[in-house]
Design a protein around this motif. Structure first.
Motif, mmCIF file in Angstrom:
data_model
loop_
_atom_site.group_PDB
_atom_site.id
_atom_site.type_symbol
_atom_site.label_atom_id
_atom_site.label_comp_id
_atom_site.label_asym_id
_atom_site.label_seq_id
_atom_site.Cartn_x
_atom_site.Cartn_y
_atom_site.Cartn_z
ATOM 1 N N SER A 142 45.352 41.817 33.692
ATOM 2 C CA SER A 142 44.317 42.691 33.535
ATOM 3 C C SER A 142 42.883 41.929 33.138
ATOM 4 O O SER A 142 42.906 40.728 32.758
ATOM 5 C CB SER A 142 44.387 43.989 32.554
ATOM 6 O OG SER A 142 43.957 43.415 31.378
ATOM 7 N N GLU A 143 41.999 42.136 33.939
ATOM 8 C CA GLU A 143 40.737 41.363 33.434
ATOM 9 C C GLU A 143 39.553 42.611 33.256
ATOM 10 O O GLU A 143 39.429 43.571 33.646
ATOM 11 C CB GLU A 143 40.194 40.747 34.754
ATOM 12 C CG GLU A 143 41.241 39.612 34.958
ATOM 13 C CD GLU A 143 40.670 38.608 36.358
ATOM 14 O OE1 GLU A 143 39.290 38.708 36.426
ATOM 15 O OE2 GLU A 143 41.165 37.929 36.736
ATOM 16 N N ARG A 144 38.727 42.097 32.240
ATOM 17 C CA ARG A 144 37.455 43.123 31.924
ATOM 18 C C ARG A 144 36.324 42.665 32.711
ATOM 19 O O ARG A 144 35.864 41.631 32.971
ATOM 20 C CB ARG A 144 37.275 42.740 30.307
ATOM 21 C CG ARG A 144 36.296 43.529 30.006
ATOM 22 C CD ARG A 144 36.270 43.703 28.313
ATOM 23 N NE ARG A 144 37.271 44.583 27.650
ATOM 24 C CZ ARG A 144 36.959 45.962 27.843
ATOM 25 N NH1 ARG A 144 35.783 46.369 28.312
ATOM 26 N NH2 ARG A 144 38.133 46.932 27.443
ATOM 27 N N ALA B 58 50.418 45.955 38.668
ATOM 28 C CA ALA B 58 49.446 45.710 37.722
ATOM 29 C C ALA B 58 49.762 44.691 36.696
ATOM 30 O O ALA B 58 50.494 45.196 35.673
ATOM 31 C CB ALA B 58 49.059 47.057 37.206
ATOM 32 N N VAL C 242 38.167 47.805 33.090
ATOM 33 C CA VAL C 242 39.435 46.890 33.011
ATOM 34 C C VAL C 242 39.924 46.984 34.423
ATOM 35 O O VAL C 242 40.181 48.204 34.864
ATOM 36 C CB VAL C 242 40.636 47.474 31.942
ATOM 37 C CG1 VAL C 242 41.546 46.538 31.872
ATOM 38 C CG2 VAL C 242 39.740 47.328 30.563
ATOM 39 N N ALA C 243 40.470 45.911 35.018
ATOM 40 C CA ALA C 243 40.803 46.056 36.390
ATOM 41 C C ALA C 243 42.326 45.353 36.206
ATOM 42 O O ALA C 243 42.335 44.351 35.782
ATOM 43 C CB ALA C 243 40.003 45.473 37.516
ATOM 44 N N ARG C 244 43.485 45.927 36.917
ATOM 45 C CA ARG C 244 44.657 45.337 36.734
ATOM 46 C C ARG C 244 45.180 45.192 38.060
ATOM 47 O O ARG C 244 44.987 45.969 39.006
ATOM 48 C CB ARG C 244 45.585 46.213 35.918
ATOM 49 C CG ARG C 244 45.484 46.329 34.319
ATOM 50 C CD ARG C 244 46.211 47.243 33.636
ATOM 51 N NE ARG C 244 45.774 48.676 34.110
ATOM 52 C CZ ARG C 244 44.930 49.298 33.366
ATOM 53 N NH1 ARG C 244 44.346 48.699 32.401
ATOM 54 N NH2 ARG C 244 44.852 50.671 33.974
ATOM 55 N N PHE D 171 43.214 43.499 42.978
ATOM 56 C CA PHE D 171 43.235 44.496 41.985
ATOM 57 C C PHE D 171 43.487 45.753 42.306
ATOM 58 O O PHE D 171 43.208 46.208 43.614
ATOM 59 C CB PHE D 171 41.845 44.745 41.183
ATOM 60 C CG PHE D 171 41.619 43.445 40.475
ATOM 61 C CD1 PHE D 171 42.123 43.123 39.411
ATOM 62 C CD2 PHE D 171 40.587 42.534 41.013
ATOM 63 C CE1 PHE D 171 41.766 41.892 38.646
ATOM 64 C CE2 PHE D 171 40.339 41.392 40.312
ATOM 65 C CZ PHE D 171 40.875 41.151 39.140
ATOM 66 N N GLU E 24 44.534 48.821 40.047
ATOM 67 C CA GLU E 24 44.245 49.781 39.095
ATOM 68 C C GLU E 24 43.022 49.655 38.212
ATOM 69 O O GLU E 24 42.647 48.291 37.781
ATOM 70 C CB GLU E 24 45.528 50.020 38.170
ATOM 71 C CG GLU E 24 46.905 50.578 38.766
ATOM 72 C CD GLU E 24 47.933 50.819 37.889
ATOM 73 O OE1 GLU E 24 47.911 50.553 36.725
ATOM 74 O OE2 GLU E 24 49.115 50.790 38.282
#
Lengths: 486, 136
Positions: B47-49, B44, B94-96, B79, B81
């Protein structure tokens, strides 16, 4: 979840089995499944036949919802499905009846080499192909087109790459539709789709896609084989790929855009994946423009794959590809919808023929068959599994009478991916293939296991069924010598 | 909890979770498991929203998975998490994960697309269950 099909399958002659309209509410026509007695046992094992019945509910469908003997369970449409809809009767265009991989198809390239010329060099040849031709999930290629060029490529078809010295005009003549499907509009293709496709033209992809070096193993029809330029022990290259991420995204975009069309146009569907719109509606027309543009990209992809194969052969054998006689026999799509003229109950009509894992098979004399083959019929290229065989067939009159000019597209899966993977535990598929005389290289460990020969039906049985039903006729059987896979 | 299940030429993703939010996160992990041989190899690091509108839970799940796949296809980010909040009008997440690195992430399948076929988000045994078939 994978329950057997217990519905009716009534034999009505010529390997055709009928699911009567009364089987399910909403069916507008019968279902017709082509299968030999052996293959029919496999058809009954899952719900593919129920999917044939579901397709029969599509508005405007003509004659029957048809399935080929390589039928297997898909999503929405079964794989091996054929449906013709009449736009004049509110007939729909159904993205699920084409598939995500728009213009997935097969190309066969001849050489003037024979088995004895290549058999001691197969390892070297396969290695060179594997290292040159990009394969595997999401791999980008050596040909990079920016978004503007990608749109031009969709607008012009493989002529765009041939003009850049990546092929010849004869390649175009020996491609379905002359390598260009008119009426596409690249400007309607989303930026996402163009972005997914910009770096992938000339790449194999993954799943069941492959490039194979094959040898003509048996000739069944000497006259047609001669017209096609095929003879015993001749070496050929078969390419199976489609429109890569660009096509997948075009289908995806259409499924989202069509979400509300069922309510808007009052269409009732038994499966959401069959989402569709009248072909003449604004939504339908837009998708058709996108789909045709993506199909042109598919032809370009196979053109660039062939060109890379030609270069590898030239390198390995130290002669130009022209000198090696690497002419394209034919290129044909098996995931597509085309507006074609067919005779329905004695009346000539323009219908949208959806072929989802099914191949066009026009007979001798049809104006869309290239002049070089018009006296014998359209070459039909059927990829099998990587251990047994693939086939070259020729279009037959029965296809025009019974299946909207269509035949099978391959062997059809007999085992699921997970079952095939489990079955391969502790085995070395590469070694097993090598013992059978096939050199195989794959970029994914799972690739060979999931695609092992046992995972497929025997393509010889499938081909026998369509031959006996006169949907297409046997010309030559091809045996694999070398395989590269994603 | 998530798993892959059989679907002839394709693959099924299945997840169960006590809440809808966790269910969507589990389905994100199931998608990763179909794409890479070893999901634990994905760190991770970025991170993207992600915001998606939509009231229908099943279509929302479809759009969620589709968005994750599209970001891999166009930005090469895997991605691993997820923090997902599903509301009546859509989801916010939120994707990590990290960019695909060929030396560490062996890709298992090329997922062509998420399908509508047998797409499912249902309440079961006091928790939630989701299923989706992906095209390989």
């Amino acid at each position: 979840m994978k329950s057997a099909f217990s519905g009716p399958l009534e034999h009505i002659g010529c390997n055709c089995h009928r699911i009567p309209k009364s089987y399910k509410a909403g069916m507008r026509v019968d279902g017709h499944i082509y299968a030999s007695p052996t293959l029919l046992e496999q058809v009954r094992k899952d719900q593919a036949a129920d999917q044939v019945a579901n397709v029969a509910t599509l508005p405007g469908i003509q004659v029957a919802s048809i399935a080929m003997p390589d039928i297997h369970w898909g999503y929405g449409f079964c794989i091996g499905g054929v449906a013709a809809t009449d736009p004049a009767e509110g007939g729909v265009i159904c993205p699920g009846g084409i598939g995500y991989d728009i213009n997935c198809g097969v190309r066969l390239v001849k050489t003037n080499l024979f088995l004895d010329d290549v058999k001691h060099r197969m390892k070297e040849l396969v290695k060179a192909l594997f290292h040159t031709v990009p394969s595997g999930a999401g791999r980008s290629g050596r040909y990079k087109f920016d978004t503007k060029e990608t749109r031009r490529l969709m607008g012009e078809g493989p002529r765009f790459v041939v003009e850049r010295d990546l092929g010849t005009l004869a390649d175009l003549e020996h491609t379905e539709a002359g390598g260009f499907i008119d009426g596409g509009d690249p400007e309607q293709v989303s930026d996402h789709a163009v972005k997914r496709g910009a770096e992938q033209c000339g790449t194999l992809g993954s799943g069941n896609h492959f490039m194979e070096v094959q040898v003509v193993d048996s000739v069944y029809d000497a006259d047609v084989a001669r017209a096609f330029g095929l003879e015993l022990n001749q070496v050929c290259v078969m390419i199976h790929s489609g429109s890569r991420g660009l096509g997948y995204q075009v289908c995806d975009d259409a499924l989202a855009a069509f979400r509300n069309c069922t309510t808007k146009y009052g269409i009732e569907l038994p499966d959401r994946q069959l989402v569709c719109a009248p072909a003449e509606s604004p939504e339908g027309k837009k998708y058709i423009e996108q789909m045709r543009a993506a199909a042109n990209y598919g032809f370009c992809n196979r053109q660039l794959l062939m060109q890379q194969a030609r270069e590898v052969f030239a390198d390995v054998f130290g002669r130009s590809w022209e000198d090696l006689g690497m002419e394209q026999l034919y290129d044909v799509a098996h995931n597509i919808a085309k507006l074609e003229e067919h005779t329905v109950e004695g009346v000539k009509k323009q219908v949208w023929v959806h072929r989802k894992g099914a191949t066009r098979a026009f007979p001798a004399g049809h104006p869309e068959v290239p002049e070089a083959f018009r006296a014998v019929g359209q070459p039909v290229i059927i990829p099998g599994d990587m251990g047994r065989a693939s086939w070259v067939l020729v279009g037959a009159p029965g296809a025009m009478e019974k299946t909207f000019g269509t035949t099978c597209h391959g062997a059809g899966r007999a085992m699921s991916r997970m079952a095939a993977k489990a079955d391969a535990v502790g085995r070395k598929i590469e070694k097993e293939l090598e013992q059978k005389g096939v050199i195989a290289m794959a970029s994914s460990r799972f690739g060979l296991a999931e695609e092992q020969p046992k995972a497929y039906k025997n393509v010889d049985d499938v081909v026998e069924t369509v031959h006996d039903a006169d949907l297409s006729r046997r010309v030559a059987r091809m045996r694999p010598l070398g395989v590269i896979k994603g | 909890m998530h798993e892959l299940f059989d679907h002839t030429a394709d693959l099924g993703l299945r997840a169960t979770a006590p809440t809808v939010n966790e269910l969507f996160a589990e389905m994100g992990r199931a998608l990763l498991a179909s794409m890479v041989e070893d999901p634990s190899s994905v760190r991770a690091e970025v991170s993207e929203r992600i915001e998606i509108a939509g009231a229908d839970r099943e279509y929302l799940l479809f759009d969620w998975l589709k968005e994750l796949l599209l970001r891999f296809e166009t930005e090469r980010v895997l991605f691993a998490e997820f923090d997902v909040t599903v509301s009546a009008t859509g989801l916010s997440a939120v994707a990590r994960g990290e960019p695909h690195d060929e030396s560490r992430h062996a890709l298992a399948h090329e997922v062509k697309a998420i399908t509508y076929h047998e797409l499912k988000v249902v309440e079961r045994d006091g928790g939630w269950l989701a299923e989706a078939i992906v095209d390989i």
